[in-house]
Design a protein around this motif. Structure first.
Motif, PDB file in Angstrom:
ATOM      1  N   GLY A  54       9.954 -17.981  46.824  1.00  0.00           N
ATOM      2  CA  GLY A  54       9.586 -16.113  46.755  1.00  0.00           C
ATOM      3  C   GLY A  54       9.051 -15.245  48.628  1.00  0.00           C
ATOM      4  N   LEU A  55       8.152 -15.939  49.195  1.00  0.00           N
ATOM      5  CA  LEU A  55       8.100 -14.900  49.893  1.00  0.00           C
ATOM      6  C   LEU A  55       9.225 -14.863  50.947  1.00  0.00           C
ATOM      7  N   ALA A  56       9.994 -15.943  51.071  1.00  0.00           N
ATOM      8  CA  ALA A  56      11.828 -16.208  52.572  1.00  0.00           C
ATOM      9  C   ALA A  56      12.163 -15.286  51.371  1.00  0.00           C
ATOM     10  N   CYS A  57      12.705 -15.279  50.145  1.00  0.00           N
ATOM     11  CA  CYS A  57      13.400 -14.646  49.510  1.00  0.00           C
ATOM     12  C   CYS A  57      13.040 -12.751  49.537  1.00  0.00           C
ATOM     13  N   SER A  58      12.100 -12.490  49.409  1.00  0.00           N
ATOM     14  CA  SER A  58      12.178 -11.205  49.319  1.00  0.00           C
ATOM     15  C   SER A  58      12.318 -10.310  50.647  1.00  0.00           C
ATOM     16  N   TRP A  59      11.565 -11.319  51.226  1.00  0.00           N
ATOM     17  CA  TRP A  59      11.832 -10.971  52.435  1.00  0.00           C
ATOM     18  C   TRP A  59      13.363 -10.387  53.214  1.00  0.00           C
ATOM     19  N   PHE A  60      14.411 -11.861  52.939  1.00  0.00           N
ATOM     20  CA  PHE A  60      15.312 -11.506  53.146  1.00  0.00           C
ATOM     21  C   PHE A  60      16.033 -10.882  52.131  1.00  0.00           C
ATOM     22  N   PHE A  61      16.216 -10.344  51.360  1.00  0.00           N
ATOM     23  CA  PHE A  61      16.299  -9.695  50.790  1.00  0.00           C
ATOM     24  C   PHE A  61      15.633  -8.441  50.228  1.00  0.00           C
ATOM     25  N   ARG A  62      14.774  -7.882  50.544  1.00  0.00           N
ATOM     26  CA  ARG A  62      13.751  -6.612  51.032  1.00  0.00           C
ATOM     27  C   ARG A  62      13.307  -6.317  52.361  1.00  0.00           C
ATOM     28  N   ARG A  63      12.854  -7.333  52.574  1.00  0.00           N
ATOM     29  CA  ARG A  63      12.154  -6.489  53.841  1.00  0.00           C
ATOM     30  C   ARG A  63      11.022  -6.471  53.187  1.00  0.00           C
ATOM     31  N   GLU A  64      10.479  -7.312  52.401  1.00  0.00           N
ATOM     32  CA  GLU A  64       9.244  -7.277  51.587  1.00  0.00           C
ATOM     33  C   GLU A  64       8.652  -8.078  52.684  1.00  0.00           C
ATOM     34  N   PRO A  65       6.466  -7.585  53.388  1.00  0.00           N
ATOM     35  CA  PRO A  65       5.996  -8.247  53.983  1.00  0.00           C
ATOM     36  C   PRO A  65       5.263  -9.145  52.705  1.00  0.00           C
ATOM     37  N   PRO A  66       4.269 -10.107  53.103  1.00  0.00           N
ATOM     38  CA  PRO A  66       3.502 -11.226  52.059  1.00  0.00           C
ATOM     39  C   PRO A  66       2.881 -10.873  51.208  1.00  0.00           C
ATOM     40  N   SER A  67       2.300  -9.525  52.375  1.00  0.00           N
ATOM     41  CA  SER A  67       1.380  -8.475  51.027  1.00  0.00           C
ATOM     42  C   SER A  67       2.374  -7.725  50.228  1.00  0.00           C
ATOM     43  N   ALA A  68       3.144  -7.190  49.705  1.00  0.00           N
ATOM     44  CA  ALA A  68       3.975  -7.033  48.570  1.00  0.00           C
ATOM     45  C   ALA A  68       3.393  -7.639  47.810  1.00  0.00           C
ATOM     46  N   VAL A  69       3.148  -8.487  47.677  1.00  0.00           N
ATOM     47  CA  VAL A  69       2.742 -10.130  45.809  1.00  0.00           C
ATOM     48  C   VAL A  69       1.372  -8.851  45.564  1.00  0.00           C
ATOM     49  N   GLY A  70       0.105  -8.459  46.542  1.00  0.00           N
ATOM     50  CA  GLY A  70      -0.332  -8.416  46.200  1.00  0.00           C
ATOM     51  C   GLY A  70      -1.727  -9.093  46.497  1.00  0.00           C
ATOM     52  N   PHE A  71      -2.789  -9.278  47.473  1.00  0.00           N
ATOM     53  CA  PHE A  71      -3.718 -10.109  47.888  1.00  0.00           C
ATOM     54  C   PHE A  71      -4.990  -9.519  48.197  1.00  0.00           C
ATOM     55  N   SER A  72      -4.731  -7.683  47.686  1.00  0.00           N
ATOM     56  CA  SER A  72      -5.959  -7.685  47.411  1.00  0.00           C
ATOM     57  C   SER A  72      -7.079  -7.349  46.382  1.00  0.00           C
ATOM     58  N   PHE A  73      -7.903  -7.998  46.371  1.00  0.00           N
ATOM     59  CA  PHE A  73      -9.061  -7.842  45.446  1.00  0.00           C
ATOM     60  C   PHE A  73      -9.165  -6.859  44.630  1.00  0.00           C
ATOM     61  N   PRO A  74      -8.815  -7.106  43.222  1.00  0.00           N
ATOM     62  CA  PRO A  74      -8.295  -6.533  42.219  1.00  0.00           C
ATOM     63  C   PRO A  74      -9.617  -5.449  41.545  1.00  0.00           C
ATOM     64  N   GLY A  75     -10.824  -6.273  41.591  1.00  0.00           N
ATOM     65  CA  GLY A  75     -11.941  -5.580  41.352  1.00  0.00           C
ATOM     66  C   GLY A  75     -12.765  -6.869  40.093  1.00  0.00           C
ATOM     67  N   TRP A  76     -14.465  -6.936  40.500  1.00  0.00           N
ATOM     68  CA  TRP A  76     -14.274  -7.760  39.668  1.00  0.00           C
ATOM     69  C   TRP A  76     -14.464  -7.934  38.378  1.00  0.00           C
TER      70      TRP A  76
END
Length: 341
Positions: A54-76
């Motif tokens: 998924g990370l490879a396809c996101s970069w290849f097709f869309r030039r999206e960095p890994p952070s695009a999947v949403g690694f941020s803390f979402p709240g408790w």
């Protein structure tokens, strides 16, 4: 974002074809190898395949960095929901199974068997369950540190305060934060979620019902090789309900991701489920006993009861998405407190 893409169907099919081809090959090797230490590690890495592809396809097709999947803390709220949701399912499954036992008079339908459980530090019996859960929850602190570092930009802020010639140290801090995530076993469940939810669901989340519907058959297909394993082979009813339970559960996982805009809630739900469900109701993968025995393939969360419970939630969600799509100027999904990763 989808409007600017040239061929979203081609991207999806490429992701699915590569992911299933690689993972199925690894699954066959796992089954042929038996339950050895090496083959178990092979299975754990197989679970990482969707995320890597998924990370490879996101970069290849869309030039999206890994952070695009949403690694941020979402709240408790979302963090605790991901951890505790399997316990909510268990709170329904056990009483329902005993109700069926009472109505049918079949004492063998579900039995209480704490003497079969063995945990760490010499713990045995029913105490194994809370000990394992508390140990697991403590270990998820490593995931929280990684999620918090993304949300509050700890690495970037530290790097900005360092002299120019020492700013390379921020990479060391990043490694310090993220290495325990890998050290928390191979992050297999996280790897799966990066692929199925952080990639596939995210690509189609402008149409929530379609996003969930797409993941249903492909997530079941990802688990297809396991019905040929030693424990599951030849049990037609068990295999059908197993794959159906995986399919309908995909809807719940998709909603967790789309509502929180973060990969962590479904990943926590996934890894917590893989601990709590077999600990309580036995493992359909390797036949290891749980706190309750009997007709495991019926009352297990990945059996008939799993199909019913996940199915009821899935039906409600599809109805919710349908009403939201029909309502003018409505918000399709609830907003999360998370900031974009």
């Amino acid at each position: 974002m989808l409007r600017n893409m040239r061929n979203p169907r081609k991207e999806t099919l490429t992701f699915l074809a590569v992911t299933l081809a690689v993972s199925w090959t690894m699954a066959v090797l796992f089954i042929m190898g038996g339950e050895t230490r090496e083959s178990v590690w092979l299975m754990r890495w197989m679970m990482c395949v969707p995320g890597i592809v998924g990370l490879a396809c996101s970069w290849f097709f869309r030039r999206e960095p890994p952070s695009a999947v949403g690694f941020s803390f979402p709240g408790w709220k979302w963090w605790f929901l991901g951890l505790a949701l399997p316990l909510a399912y268990a709170a329904v499954i056990a009483p329902l199974a005993y109700a069926i036992r009472f109505v049918t008079g079949d004492a063998s339908f579900i039995t209480y068997q704490p003497e079969l459980l063995k945990g760490p530090f010499g713990v045995t019996g029913v105490a194994t369950v809370p000990v394992m859960i508390l140990m697991f929850w403590a270990m998820t602190v490593t995931w929280w540190l990684a999620a918090a570092s993304v949300r509050w930009r700890w690495v970037e802020k530290l790097g900005a305060k360092l002299p120019e010639r020492w700013r390379w140290l921020r990479y060391g801090l990043a490694a310090l934060v993220w290495s325990p995530v890998v050290g928390f076993g191979v992050p297999s469940e996280l790897g799966e979620e990066v692929g199925w939810r952080g990639t596939l669901t995210r690509w189609w989340m402008h149409r929530p019902a379609l996003a969930a519907a797409i993941t249903m058959p492909v997530w079941a297909a990802f688990h297809l090789p396991f019905i040929f394993s030693k424990v599951q082979r030849g049990h037609m009813g068990q295999n059908v309900t197993f794959l159906l339970s995986i399919a309908v559960a995909a809807v719940v996982f998709a909603q967790l991701y789309m509502a929180s805009r973060s990969i962590w809630p479904p990943a926590l739900f996934h890894i917590s489920w893989n601990l709590i469900n077999p600990q309580l109701f036995g493992s359909v993968y390797n036949g290891r006993p749980g706190l309750f025995g009997g007709q495991v393939w019926v009352f297990n969360g990945e059996g008939v009861f799993g199909v019913l419970l996940h199915g009821l939630v899935a039906v409600w969600l599809f109805r919710h998405w349908r009403r939201s799509a029909q309502a003018p100027e409505s918000t399709v999904l609830p907003e999360s407190s998370a900031t974009p990763a």
